[in-house]
Motif scaffolding. Structure first.
Motif, PDB file in Angstrom:
ATOM      1  N   ILE A 264     -19.922   1.962  16.807  1.00 25.64           N
ATOM      2  CA  ILE A 264     -19.159   2.805  16.069  1.00 25.64           C
ATOM      3  C   ILE A 264     -17.981   1.899  15.449  1.00 25.64           C
ATOM      4  CG2 ILE A 264     -17.306   4.459  15.930  1.00 25.64           C
ATOM      5  CD1 ILE A 264     -18.929   5.894  18.454  1.00 25.64           C
ATOM      6  N   ARG A 265     -17.851   1.712  14.199  1.00 27.32           N
ATOM      7  CA  ARG A 265     -16.818   0.996  13.445  1.00 27.32           C
ATOM      8  C   ARG A 265     -15.670   1.836  13.191  1.00 27.32           C
ATOM      9  NH1 ARG A 265     -20.225  -1.830   8.594  1.00 27.32           N
ATOM     10  NH2 ARG A 265     -21.724  -2.844  10.026  1.00 27.32           N
ATOM     11  N   LYS A 266     -14.500   1.042  13.805  1.00 26.85           N
ATOM     12  CA  LYS A 266     -13.004   1.587  13.527  1.00 26.85           C
ATOM     13  C   LYS A 266     -12.658   1.001  12.192  1.00 26.85           C
ATOM     14  CE  LYS A 266     -11.762   2.125  18.321  1.00 26.85           C
ATOM     15  NZ  LYS A 266     -10.843   1.775  19.304  1.00 26.85           N
ATOM     16  N   ASN A 267     -11.940   2.104  11.547  1.00 28.58           N
ATOM     17  CA  ASN A 267     -11.397   1.671  10.032  1.00 28.58           C
ATOM     18  C   ASN A 267     -10.232   0.584  10.597  1.00 28.58           C
ATOM     19  OD1 ASN A 267     -10.612   1.477   7.459  1.00 28.58           O
ATOM     20  ND2 ASN A 267     -10.501   3.666   7.300  1.00 28.58           N
ATOM     21  N   ARG A 268     -10.224  -0.435  10.224  1.00 28.15           N
ATOM     22  CA  ARG A 268      -9.014  -1.314  10.571  1.00 28.15           C
ATOM     23  C   ARG A 268      -8.530  -1.893   9.118  1.00 28.15           C
ATOM     24  NH1 ARG A 268      -9.686  -4.335  16.449  1.00 28.15           N
ATOM     25  NH2 ARG A 268      -9.968  -2.615  17.603  1.00 28.15           N
ATOM     26  N   ARG A 269      -8.307  -1.267   8.283  1.00 34.81           N
ATOM     27  CA  ARG A 269      -7.899  -1.842   7.065  1.00 34.81           C
ATOM     28  C   ARG A 269      -6.296  -1.905   7.329  1.00 34.81           C
ATOM     29  NH1 ARG A 269     -10.722   0.574   1.795  1.00 34.81           N
ATOM     30  NH2 ARG A 269     -10.277  -1.580   1.131  1.00 34.81           N
ATOM     31  N   PHE A 270      -5.879  -2.898   6.663  1.00 31.55           N
ATOM     32  CA  PHE A 270      -4.361  -3.061   6.765  1.00 31.55           C
ATOM     33  C   PHE A 270      -3.747  -2.400   5.312  1.00 31.55           C
ATOM     34  CE2 PHE A 270      -0.565  -5.013   7.851  1.00 31.55           C
ATOM     35  CZ  PHE A 270      -0.213  -5.540   6.632  1.00 31.55           C
ATOM     36  N   HIS A 271      -2.667  -1.533   5.656  1.00 40.69           N
ATOM     37  CA  HIS A 271      -2.010  -0.980   4.371  1.00 40.69           C
ATOM     38  C   HIS A 271      -0.708  -1.527   4.465  1.00 40.69           C
ATOM     39  CE1 HIS A 271      -5.455   1.617   3.819  1.00 40.69           C
ATOM     40  NE2 HIS A 271      -5.454   2.138   4.989  1.00 40.69           N
ATOM     41  N   PRO A 272      -0.295  -2.346   3.427  1.00 39.87           N
ATOM     42  CA  PRO A 272       0.913  -3.064   3.409  1.00 39.87           C
ATOM     43  C   PRO A 272       2.062  -1.989   2.900  1.00 39.87           C
ATOM     44  CG  PRO A 272      -0.260  -3.590   1.624  1.00 39.87           C
ATOM     45  CD  PRO A 272      -0.973  -3.086   2.664  1.00 39.87           C
ATOM     46  N   GLU A 273       3.454  -1.931   3.915  1.00 43.81           N
ATOM     47  CA  GLU A 273       4.109  -1.010   3.345  1.00 43.81           C
ATOM     48  C   GLU A 273       5.416  -1.904   3.321  1.00 43.81           C
ATOM     49  OE1 GLU A 273       4.589   2.489   5.661  1.00 43.81           O
ATOM     50  OE2 GLU A 273       2.540   3.033   5.781  1.00 43.81           O
ATOM     51  N   ILE A 274       6.374  -1.729   2.413  1.00 41.43           N
ATOM     52  CA  ILE A 274       7.692  -2.060   2.359  1.00 41.43           C
ATOM     53  C   ILE A 274       8.609  -1.250   2.857  1.00 41.43           C
ATOM     54  CG2 ILE A 274       9.199  -3.100   0.771  1.00 41.43           C
ATOM     55  CD1 ILE A 274       6.855  -4.115  -0.928  1.00 41.43           C
ATOM     56  N   PRO A 275       9.469  -1.430   3.666  1.00 42.13           N
ATOM     57  CA  PRO A 275      10.402  -0.333   4.157  1.00 42.13           C
ATOM     58  C   PRO A 275      11.686  -0.727   3.102  1.00 42.13           C
ATOM     59  CG  PRO A 275      10.478  -2.538   5.324  1.00 42.13           C
ATOM     60  CD  PRO A 275       9.529  -2.577   4.615  1.00 42.13           C
ATOM     61  N   THR A 276      11.805   0.550   2.624  1.00 42.80           N
ATOM     62  CA  THR A 276      12.966   0.906   1.551  1.00 42.80           C
ATOM     63  C   THR A 276      13.995   1.555   1.906  1.00 42.80           C
ATOM     64  OG1 THR A 276      11.843   2.507   0.467  1.00 42.80           O
ATOM     65  CG2 THR A 276      11.280   0.392  -0.475  1.00 42.80           C
ATOM     66  N   SER A 277      14.065   2.216   3.266  1.00 40.75           N
ATOM     67  CA  SER A 277      15.148   2.950   3.765  1.00 40.75           C
ATOM     68  C   SER A 277      16.654   2.585   3.603  1.00 40.75           C
ATOM     69  CB  SER A 277      14.854   3.540   4.941  1.00 40.75           C
ATOM     70  OG  SER A 277      15.143   2.097   6.032  1.00 40.75           O
ATOM     71  N   SER A 278      16.718   1.157   3.972  1.00 43.09           N
ATOM     72  CA  SER A 278      17.993   0.434   3.714  1.00 43.09           C
ATOM     73  C   SER A 278      18.520   0.095   2.346  1.00 43.09           C
ATOM     74  CB  SER A 278      18.184  -0.641   4.473  1.00 43.09           C
ATOM     75  OG  SER A 278      17.262  -1.551   4.398  1.00 43.09           O
ATOM     76  N   LEU A 279      17.331   0.147   1.345  1.00 43.69           N
ATOM     77  CA  LEU A 279      17.829  -0.350   0.169  1.00 43.69           C
ATOM     78  C   LEU A 279      18.665   0.340  -0.610  1.00 43.69           C
ATOM     79  CD1 LEU A 279      16.971  -2.317  -2.208  1.00 43.69           C
ATOM     80  CD2 LEU A 279      15.131  -0.919  -2.842  1.00 43.69           C
ATOM     81  N   SER A 280      18.906   1.767  -0.501  1.00 48.02           N
ATOM     82  CA  SER A 280      19.907   2.684  -1.332  1.00 48.02           C
ATOM     83  C   SER A 280      21.115   2.432  -0.645  1.00 48.02           C
ATOM     84  CB  SER A 280      19.388   4.042  -0.838  1.00 48.02           C
ATOM     85  OG  SER A 280      19.498   4.444   0.378  1.00 48.02           O
ATOM     86  N   ASP A 281      21.314   2.197   0.555  1.00 41.43           N
ATOM     87  CA  ASP A 281      22.682   1.662   0.979  1.00 41.43           C
ATOM     88  C   ASP A 281      22.971   0.085   0.620  1.00 41.43           C
ATOM     89  OD1 ASP A 281      21.700   2.828   4.615  1.00 41.43           O
ATOM     90  OD2 ASP A 281      22.442   3.684   2.729  1.00 41.43           O
ATOM     91  N   ILE A 282      22.048  -0.835   0.528  1.00 36.32           N
ATOM     92  CA  ILE A 282      22.718  -1.945   0.015  1.00 36.32           C
ATOM     93  C   ILE A 282      23.044  -1.885  -1.362  1.00 36.32           C
ATOM     94  CG2 ILE A 282      21.797  -4.082  -0.630  1.00 36.32           C
ATOM     95  CD1 ILE A 282      19.837  -4.117   1.711  1.00 36.32           C
ATOM     96  N   MET A 283      22.340  -0.875  -2.409  1.00 42.43           N
ATOM     97  CA  MET A 283      22.739  -0.689  -3.673  1.00 42.43           C
ATOM     98  C   MET A 283      23.977  -0.092  -3.807  1.00 42.43           C
ATOM     99  SD  MET A 283      20.555  -2.235  -5.506  1.00 42.43           S
ATOM    100  CE  MET A 283      20.853  -1.669  -7.098  1.00 42.43           C
ATOM    101  N   PHE A 284      24.238   0.855  -2.867  1.00 39.79           N
ATOM    102  CA  PHE A 284      25.570   1.614  -2.976  1.00 39.79           C
ATOM    103  C   PHE A 284      26.725   0.577  -2.421  1.00 39.79           C
ATOM    104  CE2 PHE A 284      28.489   5.021  -2.587  1.00 39.79           C
ATOM    105  CZ  PHE A 284      29.163   4.629  -1.537  1.00 39.79           C
ATOM    106  N   PHE A 285      26.483  -0.357  -1.612  1.00 47.01           N
ATOM    107  CA  PHE A 285      27.812  -1.085  -1.560  1.00 47.01           C
ATOM    108  C   PHE A 285      27.533  -2.196  -2.607  1.00 47.01           C
ATOM    109  CE2 PHE A 285      26.934   0.120   3.079  1.00 47.01           C
ATOM    110  CZ  PHE A 285      28.145   0.638   3.188  1.00 47.01           C
ATOM    111  N   LEU A 286      26.646  -2.553  -3.282  1.00 46.76           N
ATOM    112  CA  LEU A 286      26.759  -3.400  -4.266  1.00 46.76           C
ATOM    113  C   LEU A 286      27.615  -2.839  -5.497  1.00 46.76           C
ATOM    114  CD1 LEU A 286      23.273  -5.449  -4.346  1.00 46.76           C
ATOM    115  CD2 LEU A 286      25.737  -6.106  -4.065  1.00 46.76           C
TER     116      LEU A 286
END
Length: 130
Positions: A3-25
């Motif tokens: 039985i093969r497990k699906n070990r595909r890597f799905h890259p994700e970029i965390p963008t939760s803090s991006l809105s805070d940084i843009m607001f301060f800028l």
């Protein structure tokens, strides 16, 4: 049975803090842009061949095209302008007043201001642009 497990890597970029940084800028640039140009009353000044600079600590009168009068960036009605000018010059102990009148305005507007200066014994300087 393998039985093969699906070990595909799905890259994700965390963008939760991006809105805070843009607001301060945004706030930073907004505050810096208002401090960069303290003269917010936009006028088209008359042109002159030569210009002399004055010290930064002067009293200024600005007249807009629609005849609104500003004394050091504070709007003052024309009938109260003479008293307000007298109060500012005595408080600052400075007899030099820089007059900023648009090039399009009538000469009578400038003469009315100059008559106030003669009454109060002030030195008026007309602001120009090169």
């Amino acid at each position: 049975m393998a039985i093969r497990k699906n070990r595909r890597f799905h890259p994700e970029i965390p963008t939760s803090s991006l809105s805070d940084i843009m607001f301060f800028l945004f706030l930073f640039f907004l505050i810096i842009s208002t401090l960069a140009n303290p003269n917010v009353i936009k006028l088209t000044l008359p042109k002159a061949q030569t210009n002399e600079t004055t010290n930064k600590d002067h009293i200024s009168i600005s007249v807009t095209e629609d005849k609104k009068y500003y004394l050091n960036k504070e709007e003052v009605p024309f009938d109260q302008l003479e008293q307000a000018l007298y109060d500012k010059t005595t408080a600052a102990n400075d007899k030099t007043v820089v007059v900023r009148v648009p090039a399009d305005n009538k000469v009578q507007d400038l003469v009315d201001l100059m008559q106030m200066g003669v009454k109060l014994k002030l030195n008026f300087v007309i602001a120009t642009s090169k």
